[in-house]
Design an enzyme around this catalytic site. Structure first.
Site, PDB file in Angstrom:
ATOM      1  N   ASP A 158     -40.916  58.390  48.380  1.00  0.00           N
ATOM      2  CA  ASP A 158     -41.345  58.600  49.757  1.00  0.00           C
ATOM      3  C   ASP A 158     -42.067  59.936  49.797  1.00  0.00           C
ATOM      4  O   ASP A 158     -41.466  60.992  49.546  1.00  0.00           O
ATOM      5  CB  ASP A 158     -40.126  58.609  50.680  1.00  0.00           C
ATOM      6  CG  ASP A 158     -40.495  58.768  52.152  1.00  0.00           C
ATOM      7  OD1 ASP A 158     -41.679  59.052  52.447  1.00  0.00           O
ATOM      8  OD2 ASP A 158     -39.603  58.619  52.998  1.00  0.00           O
ATOM      9  N   ASN A 193     -53.890  58.104  48.471  1.00  0.00           N
ATOM     10  CA  ASN A 193     -54.156  56.922  49.288  1.00  0.00           C
ATOM     11  C   ASN A 193     -52.963  56.510  50.141  1.00  0.00           C
ATOM     12  O   ASN A 193     -53.002  55.478  50.804  1.00  0.00           O
ATOM     13  CB  ASN A 193     -54.563  55.760  48.359  1.00  0.00           C
ATOM     14  CG  ASN A 193     -54.880  54.485  49.094  1.00  0.00           C
ATOM     15  OD1 ASN A 193     -55.814  54.425  49.904  1.00  0.00           O
ATOM     16  ND2 ASN A 193     -54.092  53.446  48.840  1.00  0.00           N
ATOM     17  N   TYR A 195     -57.973  56.698  69.519  1.00  0.00           N
ATOM     18  CA  TYR A 195     -57.405  56.937  68.191  1.00  0.00           C
ATOM     19  C   TYR A 195     -57.307  58.444  67.942  1.00  0.00           C
ATOM     20  O   TYR A 195     -57.967  58.991  67.073  1.00  0.00           O
ATOM     21  CB  TYR A 195     -58.254  56.263  67.128  1.00  0.00           C
ATOM     22  CG  TYR A 195     -57.613  56.147  65.754  1.00  0.00           C
ATOM     23  CD1 TYR A 195     -56.277  56.494  65.529  1.00  0.00           C
ATOM     24  CD2 TYR A 195     -58.344  55.682  64.665  1.00  0.00           C
ATOM     25  CE1 TYR A 195     -55.706  56.391  64.282  1.00  0.00           C
ATOM     26  CE2 TYR A 195     -57.781  55.561  63.403  1.00  0.00           C
ATOM     27  CZ  TYR A 195     -56.460  55.920  63.219  1.00  0.00           C
ATOM     28  OH  TYR A 195     -55.896  55.815  61.968  1.00  0.00           O
ATOM     29  N   THR A 198     -57.724  44.599  53.949  1.00  0.00           N
ATOM     30  CA  THR A 198     -56.451  44.800  53.278  1.00  0.00           C
ATOM     31  C   THR A 198     -55.378  43.954  53.962  1.00  0.00           C
ATOM     32  O   THR A 198     -55.599  43.398  55.042  1.00  0.00           O
ATOM     33  CB  THR A 198     -56.042  46.271  53.344  1.00  0.00           C
ATOM     34  OG1 THR A 198     -55.918  46.654  54.731  1.00  0.00           O
ATOM     35  CG2 THR A 198     -57.086  47.157  52.671  1.00  0.00           C
TER      36      THR A 198
END
Length: 256
Positions: free
Chosen positions: A59, A86, A148, A185
Site C-alpha cells: 500500500d 502509476n 474535478y 482501462t
C-alpha cells in the site's frame, strides 16, 4: 529499433491492471526485468507470473508502505534503472463536493506516493549516473474543470516532475511525465458500464462513442497505446527528453 531496455531493472507501481499492467508486459517484451507493485496479491502474482517478474504487494499511501515496497523491489531486481509511477486515482467532484477524506486519500496516495517513490530511487540513480522516472499523470491536471477539483493534485505532480528532472539532469538521470487522455482501462469500463447497458452497447463501444466525441481521433485510447509511450519515454530512444511532458490523448489537450 533497439530501445536499449534489455536487462533494465524496472519498477512499475499500480502495475497489476490497466496502463500499469500493459506497461509491465511491454517492458518485459523488451527484455527488461520488472517488479510489479500493487495492493491486491492475486492480481500482482498473476501478472508477475505472466511476465516472470517480481511481485511486490504494498500500500503506497504511507511512508512506511513506500519504503518497504521500494526496498523489496530494488532488492529483488538488484537495483533500479526505471521507475514508472502509476499508482492511485482520484474521484471527481467540485471543490464543494470532494470531502476531506477524498482530498486526504488523494494526497497520501497520488501526490505523496509519487514523491516518496521518487525520493526512494533517485539517490541510487544519481549514484550510478543513469536512470529514468516516468510519472503517469493525466490531461485532467493540465487545465481546470469545475467538476474535478482533485485533478489539482496531478497539476502539482507536473511541477514536481519538472523540478526533479532539472535537479538530477547533471547526474545523467531523467524525469518525465506521460499524460494519458481517457483510456479504455478496467476502471473506465466500470465507470460507464451502467450507461452502456442502458444504451444496449458494450462499455467499449459506449466509451468510444460518448467520450470519443470530444477527442479529435474519435475514440478513447487503449492501455497498450499509453504503455508504448511510457516505454519509449523510459528508453534510450528518448534520451534527450527530460523535465517535460508527453501527451497520449488523441489530440484532446492540443497544448501549445
Amino acid at each position: 529499433m533497439d530501445l536499449g531496455l534489455h536487462n533494465a531493472r524496472v519498477i512499475v507501481t499500480g502495475g497489476s491492471r490497466g496502463i500499469g499492467a500493459a506497461s509491465a508486459r511491454l517492458f518485459a517484451a523488451e527484455g527488461a526485468r520488472v517488479a510489479v507493485v500493487a495492493r491486491t496479491r492475486t492480481d500482482v502474482e498473476a501478472l508477475t507470473g505472466e511476465v516472470e517478474g517480481i511481485p511486490v504487494v504494498a500500500d503506497l499511501s504511507s511512508a512506511a508502505g513506500v519504503a518497504a515496497a521500494m526496498d523489496e523491489a530494488m532488492a529483488g531486481l538488484g537495483g533500479v534503472d526505471v521507475l514508472v509511477n502509476n499508482a492511485g486515482s482520484s474521484t471527481g467532484g467540485s471543490i464543494l463536493e470532494a470531502d476531506e477524506q477524498a482530498w486526504q486519500e488523494t494526497i497520501d496516495l497520488k501526490l505523496m506516493g509519487y514523491v516518496r517513490t521518487m525520493r526512494a530511487v533517485l539517490p541510487t540513480m544519481q549514484q550510478q549516473r543513469s536512470g529514468v522516472v516516468v510519472n503517469v499523470l493525466g490531461v485532467a491536471g493540465t487545465e481546470a474543470s469545475p467538476t474535478y477539483a482533485l485533478a489539482s493534485i496531478v497539476t502539482a505532480l507536473i511541477h514536481v516532475t519538472a523540478s526533479a528532472g532539472q535537479l538530477v539532469a547533471p547526474d545523467g538521470v531523467r524525469v518525465v511525465a506521460v499524460h494519458p487522455g481517457p483510456t479504455a482501462t478496467d476502471r473506465l469500463m466500470e465507470m460507464v458500464a451502467n450507461a452502456a447497458e442502458t444504451e444496449g452497447v458494450s462499455p467499449q463501444v459506449f466509451a468510444d462513442k460518448v467520450l470519443g466525441d470530444r477527442i479529435p481521433q474519435g475514440r478513447v485510447g487503449r492501455a497498450e497505446e499509453v504503455a508504448r509511450s511510457i516505454v519509449f519515454a523510459a528508453s534510450e530512444a528518448s534520451g534527450f527528453t527530460n523535465a517535460s511532458q508527453l501527451y497520449v490523448d488523441g489530440g484532446l489537450a492540443a497544448k501549445i
